[in-house]
Design an enzyme around this catalytic site. Structure first.
Site, PDB file in Angstrom:
ATOM      1  N   ASP A 108     -10.038   1.329  -3.554  1.00 31.02           N
ATOM      2  CA  ASP A 108      -8.971   1.273  -2.548  1.00 31.02           C
ATOM      3  C   ASP A 108      -8.156   2.567  -2.636  1.00 31.02           C
ATOM      4  O   ASP A 108      -8.695   3.653  -2.436  1.00 31.02           O
ATOM      5  CB  ASP A 108      -8.141   0.005  -2.795  1.00 31.02           C
ATOM      6  CG  ASP A 108      -7.363  -0.443  -1.566  1.00 31.02           C
ATOM      7  OD1 ASP A 108      -6.918   0.414  -0.798  1.00 31.02           O
ATOM      8  OD2 ASP A 108      -7.165  -1.657  -1.397  1.00 31.02           O
TER       9      ASP A 108
ATOM     10  N   ASN B 230      -5.241   3.333   8.234  1.00 30.07           N
ATOM     11  CA  ASN B 230      -5.150   2.807   6.880  1.00 30.07           C
ATOM     12  C   ASN B 230      -4.522   3.894   6.007  1.00 30.07           C
ATOM     13  O   ASN B 230      -3.531   4.495   6.384  1.00 30.07           O
ATOM     14  CB  ASN B 230      -6.525   2.341   6.385  1.00 30.07           C
ATOM     15  CG  ASN B 230      -6.431   1.331   5.258  1.00 30.07           C
ATOM     16  OD1 ASN B 230      -5.598   0.434   5.293  1.00 30.07           O
ATOM     17  ND2 ASN B 230      -7.262   1.472   4.245  1.00 30.07           N
TER      18      ASN B 230
ATOM     19  N   GLU C   8      -9.166  -6.022  10.273  1.00 30.01           N
ATOM     20  CA  GLU C   8     -10.005  -6.878   9.429  1.00 30.01           C
ATOM     21  C   GLU C   8     -10.261  -8.234  10.082  1.00 30.01           C
ATOM     22  O   GLU C   8      -9.367  -8.850  10.648  1.00 30.01           O
ATOM     23  CB  GLU C   8      -9.331  -7.091   8.064  1.00 30.01           C
ATOM     24  CG  GLU C   8      -9.322  -5.830   7.219  1.00 30.01           C
ATOM     25  CD  GLU C   8      -8.675  -6.050   5.867  1.00 30.01           C
ATOM     26  OE1 GLU C   8      -9.350  -5.849   4.854  1.00 30.01           O
ATOM     27  OE2 GLU C   8      -7.489  -6.432   5.842  1.00 30.01           O
TER      28      GLU C   8
ATOM     29  N   ASN D  58      -9.957   4.997   3.125  1.00 26.92           N
ATOM     30  CA  ASN D  58      -9.027   4.601   2.085  1.00 26.92           C
ATOM     31  C   ASN D  58      -8.559   5.775   1.237  1.00 26.92           C
ATOM     32  O   ASN D  58      -8.224   6.827   1.768  1.00 26.92           O
ATOM     33  CB  ASN D  58      -9.622   3.469   1.244  1.00 26.92           C
ATOM     34  CG  ASN D  58      -8.650   2.318   1.138  1.00 26.92           C
ATOM     35  OD1 ASN D  58      -7.443   2.523   0.983  1.00 26.92           O
ATOM     36  ND2 ASN D  58      -9.148   1.105   1.240  1.00 26.92           N
TER      37      ASN D  58
ATOM     38  N   ARG E  92      -6.953   0.462  13.600  1.00 28.42           N
ATOM     39  CA  ARG E  92      -5.632   0.791  13.065  1.00 28.42           C
ATOM     40  C   ARG E  92      -5.795   1.824  11.961  1.00 28.42           C
ATOM     41  O   ARG E  92      -6.854   1.954  11.354  1.00 28.42           O
ATOM     42  CB  ARG E  92      -4.933  -0.444  12.504  1.00 28.42           C
ATOM     43  CG  ARG E  92      -5.584  -1.031  11.247  1.00 28.42           C
ATOM     44  CD  ARG E  92      -4.608  -1.932  10.511  1.00 28.42           C
ATOM     45  NE  ARG E  92      -5.166  -2.647   9.372  1.00 28.42           N
ATOM     46  CZ  ARG E  92      -5.283  -2.167   8.141  1.00 28.42           C
ATOM     47  NH1 ARG E  92      -4.952  -0.904   7.871  1.00 28.42           N
ATOM     48  NH2 ARG E  92      -5.759  -2.913   7.154  1.00 28.42           N
TER      49      ARG E  92
ATOM     50  N   GLU F  99       0.842  -1.213   0.000  1.00 25.69           N
ATOM     51  CA  GLU F  99       0.000   0.000   0.000  1.00 25.69           C
ATOM     52  C   GLU F  99       0.865   1.247   0.000  1.00 25.69           C
ATOM     53  O   GLU F  99       2.082   1.176   0.122  1.00 25.69           O
ATOM     54  CB  GLU F  99      -0.899   0.025   1.254  1.00 25.69           C
ATOM     55  CG  GLU F  99      -2.334  -0.403   1.003  1.00 25.69           C
ATOM     56  CD  GLU F  99      -3.178   0.684   0.326  1.00 25.69           C
ATOM     57  OE1 GLU F  99      -2.638   1.749  -0.032  1.00 25.69           O
ATOM     58  OE2 GLU F  99      -4.372   0.455   0.148  1.00 25.69           O
TER      59      GLU F  99
END
Length: 299
Positions: free
Chosen positions: A204, A103, A121, A154, A101, A18
């Site tokens: 995403d 992202n 998740e 996201n 958390r 990511e």
């Protein structure tokens, strides 16, 4: 029209690759492996990846004007010193939500770091709903919560005139737009800009190109789509040989290359055998459009 070329250039097997960021000064690509808990730097000239392990899931990394990097780590905003691999906490969020958390995150045109949270998740793209928020870290290290009730915070970016903020809460299956006040970092007037179609997957990570169009990586959709924010229409689709495309950024000379991160998270052995390049990073050339340099955190 140049033909589009897709190359598998970084052969890491990221669990959740990511937050790709091109570092012009070093001519390197930064990225994170969220649940692999590391920040990585790939040098295209030597083809080497150097990584720094951290003590919590790492949602995103950004450049910092004063040197080193700023990261969204666990539920902390922190600075990362690349030389000695140390992190130091700048601010903590979601202290009442131990299962959360950070992202995705990105720095705005004035050097503020925006990053959002989600619950850990349960399995890929399955989370406890409405647990996340979107935060802004200012140069003076103060933090503002912009809004909550987020599922998976996201992709995010800004329009070229800095008057619009674009944002993705993945499980809404949409790209949203807000009015943006670049002087105060205030966002308002939220609206859906683009709703993903069934076969496109889950929106995403996202980036903007030099023409002001948006590029959205589609998790489980194996593609990056280009959206015109003026019309709210998809104008291009680039497909990949792996399903879990997670984020994208422009880099390389003149920001003419696009880098796309991917994930192996949740894939069984049969799926991994079908998609041996999963978890790596792809480079796209021949898109016919350049990107813009990333902004650096001012604090």
């Amino acid at each position: 029209m140049t033909s589009i070329k897709i190359e598998h250039v970084v052969h890491e097997k990221c669990r959740i690759g990511e937050s790709p960021v091109w570092e012009e000064k070093e001519e390197t690509l930064l990225f994170v492996d969220i649940t692999g808990q590391k920040v990585c730097r790939w040098n295209p000239k030597t083809n080497q990846v150097v990584s720094v392990s951290v003590d919590a899931p790492i949602g995103s990394v950004a450049l910092r004007k004063s040197g080193g990097y700023v990261v969204a780590l666990g539920t902390r905003f922190a600075s990362l010193n690349w030389e000695d691999h140390s992190t130091s906490t700048i601010a903590t969020v979601d202290e009442d939500k131990p299962n959360n958390r950070f992202n995705d995150g990105k720095v705005d045109p004035q050097g503020r770091f925006f990053a959002g949270t989600m619950s850990q998740e349960i399995r890929p793209a399955v989370v406890e709903r409405n647990q996340g928020s979107l935060f802004t870290l200012f140069a003076n290290h103060s933090v503002v919560k912009n809004f909550d009730q987020v599922d998976i915070s996201n992709g995010l970016d800004w329009s070229l005139d800095h008057k619009t903020f674009f944002y993705i809460d993945s499980l809404s299956y949409a790209v949203d737009a807000f009015d943006y006040d670049v002087n105060t970092a205030k966002i308002s007037n939220r609206r859906h800009l683009y709703k993903l179609e069934k076969d496109e997957g889950i929106p995403d990570g996202m980036c903007t190109d030099a023409e002001g169009k948006l590029w959205v990586a589609c998790y489980s959709g194996g593609r990056v789509i280009r959206i015109d924010p003026e019309t709210g229409k998809r104008i291009q689709t680039v497909k990949f040989p792996v399903d879990n495309t997670t984020s994208c950024c422009f880099g390389g000379k003149d920001y003419s290359e696009m880098y796309v991160t991917t994930a192996t998270n949740g894939m069984d052995e049969a799926k991994l055998a079908q998609q041996p390049q999963a978890g790596g990073i792809f480079k796209i050339t021949g898109l016919g459009v350049n990107g813009i340099p990333p902004y650096s955190f001012a604090g």
